[in-house]
Design a protein around this motif. Structure first.
Motif, PDB file in Angstrom:
ATOM      1  N   GLN A   4      11.670  -2.686  66.411  1.00 21.47           N
ATOM      2  CA  GLN A   4      10.981  -3.856  65.867  1.00 21.47           C
ATOM      3  C   GLN A   4       9.699  -3.432  65.156  1.00 21.47           C
ATOM      4  OE1 GLN A   4      10.143  -6.739  68.879  1.00 21.47           O
ATOM      5  NE2 GLN A   4       8.836  -7.997  67.571  1.00 21.47           N
ATOM      6  N   PRO A   5       9.448  -3.902  63.926  1.00 22.51           N
ATOM      7  CA  PRO A   5       8.207  -3.542  63.222  1.00 22.51           C
ATOM      8  C   PRO A   5       6.997  -4.213  63.846  1.00 22.51           C
ATOM      9  CG  PRO A   5       9.453  -5.150  61.948  1.00 22.51           C
ATOM     10  CD  PRO A   5      10.334  -4.759  63.100  1.00 22.51           C
TER      11      PRO A   5
ATOM     12  N   GLN B  69      11.303 -12.343  58.171  1.00 18.93           N
ATOM     13  CA  GLN B  69      10.460 -11.149  58.136  1.00 18.93           C
ATOM     14  C   GLN B  69       9.448 -11.289  57.001  1.00 18.93           C
ATOM     15  OE1 GLN B  69      11.611  -8.149  59.934  1.00 18.93           O
ATOM     16  NE2 GLN B  69       9.823  -6.967  59.432  1.00 18.93           N
TER      17      GLN B  69
ATOM     18  N   SER C 260       2.967   3.365  65.740  1.00 24.80           N
ATOM     19  CA  SER C 260       1.838   2.853  64.968  1.00 24.80           C
ATOM     20  C   SER C 260       0.582   3.611  65.384  1.00 24.80           C
ATOM     21  CB  SER C 260       1.656   1.354  65.227  1.00 24.80           C
ATOM     22  OG  SER C 260       0.578   0.837  64.490  1.00 24.80           O
TER      23      SER C 260
ATOM     24  N   THR D 167       3.777  -8.257  66.522  1.00 30.77           N
ATOM     25  CA  THR D 167       5.062  -8.169  65.861  1.00 30.77           C
ATOM     26  C   THR D 167       4.952  -8.646  64.421  1.00 30.77           C
ATOM     27  OG1 THR D 167       7.387  -8.852  65.936  1.00 30.77           O
ATOM     28  CG2 THR D 167       5.768 -10.465  66.642  1.00 30.77           C
ATOM     29  N   ALA D 168       5.683  -7.994  63.533  1.00 35.22           N
ATOM     30  CA  ALA D 168       5.636  -8.345  62.112  1.00 35.22           C
ATOM     31  C   ALA D 168       6.744  -9.329  61.766  1.00 35.22           C
ATOM     32  CB  ALA D 168       5.761  -7.087  61.252  1.00 35.22           C
TER      33      ALA D 168
ATOM     34  N   THR E 157       0.534   0.443  60.903  1.00 39.50           N
ATOM     35  CA  THR E 157       1.859  -0.128  61.083  1.00 39.50           C
ATOM     36  C   THR E 157       2.841   0.904  61.623  1.00 39.50           C
ATOM     37  OG1 THR E 157       2.548   0.402  58.816  1.00 39.50           O
ATOM     38  CG2 THR E 157       1.451  -1.723  59.181  1.00 39.50           C
ATOM     39  N   GLY E 158       3.915   0.387  62.201  1.00 40.70           N
ATOM     40  CA  GLY E 158       4.962   1.248  62.737  1.00 40.70           C
ATOM     41  C   GLY E 158       6.049   0.396  63.353  1.00 40.70           C
ATOM     42  N   VAL E 159       6.719   0.955  64.337  1.00 35.62           N
ATOM     43  CA  VAL E 159       7.773   0.225  65.039  1.00 35.62           C
ATOM     44  C   VAL E 159       7.574   0.396  66.540  1.00 35.62           C
ATOM     45  CG1 VAL E 159       9.441   0.522  63.167  1.00 35.62           C
ATOM     46  CG2 VAL E 159       9.372   2.190  65.053  1.00 35.62           C
TER      47      VAL E 159
ATOM     48  N   THR F 284       4.831   2.996  70.833  1.00 35.75           N
ATOM     49  CA  THR F 284       4.888   2.736  69.401  1.00 35.75           C
ATOM     50  C   THR F 284       4.467   3.969  68.615  1.00 35.75           C
ATOM     51  OG1 THR F 284       4.053   1.329  67.606  1.00 35.75           O
ATOM     52  CG2 THR F 284       2.530   1.818  69.395  1.00 35.75           C
TER      53      THR F 284
ATOM     54  N   TYR G 241       3.204  -7.167  55.792  1.00 38.77           N
ATOM     55  CA  TYR G 241       2.064  -6.882  56.661  1.00 38.77           C
ATOM     56  C   TYR G 241       0.779  -7.531  56.152  1.00 38.77           C
ATOM     57  CZ  TYR G 241       4.862  -3.526  59.274  1.00 38.77           C
ATOM     58  OH  TYR G 241       5.823  -2.933  60.072  1.00 38.77           O
TER      59      TYR G 241
END
Length: 339
Positions: A104-105, A3, A147, A160-161, A121-123, A145, A6
């Motif tokens: 998932q981020p 991981q 985001s 995906t992050a 950003t978000g999930v 999402t 960002y």
């Protein structure tokens, strides 16, 4: 997999994201990103009714792109460019184990409100969503999402992050193409699975041929299951049938029955499987039709008819396209003419 933060994702991907302008001198209509060395991916509604659009790259340079393919039913479009900055490299489209999962981020890149090179950003809030559109149909297999996705973000990548290829943008796969904000903290993106199915056809032929069962369905609820003598709520019941093309014909419900004070359809075929795979909902049916079938090719359907589960073979039609979508596909530079 490792991981990463960002900031690393942003640095790896932002040079591949562009602003798209429908009219010179006006605010950008949306965003896009490099699918391969010469093609950009965006939303169909971003380039609608345009054969050529202006592209602004992250380094500030400009290019005029040609719309070579579009599909209104998945809201995807492809733009060809002849010249681009060397740092504008293609983004990887997620596949297999890289498909998104809830929790998932992710990050949405694009140009909201004309603000180039933005990241939010978000999930992943949910997957396999069916997203209604103003055109009266739903886009299957979309990614939900939280985001933030605002006007101008449309067509940009949802990434995906997670990175397993440090030092390149290949470790940050695109899990969706941002499409719209539906409410507070709810946005949607066309999934990588749909991208992988549709975009190659848009590049080579200018359009995508959708399978169409010519039926209207409802998800089977416990009340509908009880009224139709089913042991459990599963599948979709057919409530209306338009003209079908070939093979065994599907039968709609012609009456309703009151179950626990609710009027529910009875007597119609209930689709519970397609091609040997179970169908639990309308979302699952439309996704399987999109990704696993072709117009004119027979498919096996498992149905419940008058309380008995049987298998039939039917032939899906080609979903009709709008006049505007057909004209744009025919006028674009494609290798196969549209008849």
């Amino acid at each position: 997999m490792k991981q990463l933060d960002y900031q690393s994702l942003y640095k790896a991907a932002v040079t591949s994201v562009v602003s798209i302008y429908r009219d010179p001198g006006q605010r950008g209509a949306g965003s896009g990103f490099f699918y391969d060395d010469t093609h950009l991916l965006t939303n169909e509604h971003v380039v609608r009714d345009r054969d050529r659009v202006d592209i602004r790259f992250h380094d500030g340079s400009w290019e005029t792109g040609t719309v070579v393919g579009s599909d209104v039913y998945t809201d995807l479009a492809v733009i060809r460019v002849s010249d681009s900055p060397t740092e504008a490299t293609p983004l990887q489209i997620a596949g297999g184990t890289a498909y998104p999962q809830p929790g998932q981020p992710v990050a949405a890149l694009g140009n909201p409100l004309g603000l180039d090179g933005s990241i939010t950003t978000g999930v992943v809030s949910g997957i396999d969503r069916s997203m209604p559109t103003s055109g009266g149909f739903a886009i299957p297999d979309t990614v939900q999402t939280d985001s933030p996705i605002n006007p101008g973000n449309s067509g940009g990548p949802l990434i995906t992050a997670v990175d397993d290829t440090p030092g390149t943008n290949e470790g940050y796969p695109v899990v969706g193409v941002n499409r719209a904000k539906s409410g507070e903290n709810i946005g949607f993106a066309i999934s990588a699975r749909v991208i992988s199915e549709v975009v190659p056809e848009l590049i080579t032929t200018g359009r995508y041929r959708h399978s169409y069962l010519c039926v209207q369905t409802l998800d089977v609820t416990p009340r509908i299951a009880k009224a139709n003598g089913m042991d459990a709520a599963r599948g979709v019941i057919i409530v209306n049938v338009r003209q079908q093309t070939g093979g065994d014909q599907l039968k709609p419900s012609h009456q309703k029955r009151r179950i626990e004070e609710a009027a529910v359809p009875v007597g119609g075929d209930v689709i519970v499987g397609i091609g040997g795979q179970s169908v639990r909902s309308h979302e699952e049916l439309t996704r399987r039709l999109l990704t696993e079938t072709e117009p004119g090719n027979p498919i096996k359907l498992d149905i419940v008819r008058q309380g008995r589960e049987v298998s039939i073979q039917t032939v899906p039609a080609e979903r009709p396209v709008t006049a505007g979508d057909r004209k744009r596909a025919a006028d674009s530079s494609t290798t196969i003419p549209i008849n």
